[in-house]
Design a protein around this motif. Structure first.
Motif: not given
Length: 129
Positions: A32-48
């Motif tokens: 959730i980006a409420d009023r700003g930014k959420v940035v996730i880079g390249r080749n990340c592995m994100i669990g459940s």
């Protein structure tokens, strides 16, 4: 494991969510980006059960809990970051390239590059190399 979902929401005109190429999510991610930014880079592995937001969505003071007066702070996650399951990343955090976040962690502060962090709140466990 196709029983989960992903929920991404940019709530305001100023809100942005950026996800780099090659990043993969397991089940039940919430961004959730409420009023700003959420940035996730390249080749990340994100669990459940991953959660990240740029906001607490309310103030802490009684008078600011329902009136919309609260602060947001961008979240920036670098490249090649690995998240275990059930990780939460709170507003204003920067997680640098190549880091690992252990399962069940709540990240409340910045994470150094190439390090393992874990716990509640997440703390440095060791350098990877």
């Amino acid at each position: 494991m196709i029983s989960g979902y992903a929920y991404f929401e940019a709530r305001a005109e100023t809100a942005e969510i950026e996800i780099g190429e090659g990043t993969i999510f397991n089940n039940s991610a919430v961004i959730i980006a409420d009023r700003g930014k959420v940035v996730i880079g390249r080749n990340c592995m994100i669990g459940s059960n991953f959660f990240v937001a740029d906001s607490d969505f309310h103030g802490l003071e009684v008078e600011n809990r329902a009136n919309g007066k609260y602060q947001c702070a961008d979240v920036v996650i670098g490249n090649d970051v690995f998240f275990g399951n059930d990780v939460k990343v709170l507003k204003g955090v920067t997680i640098h390239n190549g880091s690992v976040i252990g399962s069940g962690s709540i990240v409340t502060g910045d994470v150094l590059p190439g390090c393992i962090y874990g716990g509640v709140p997440a703390k440095l466990i060791r350098h990877i190399s």
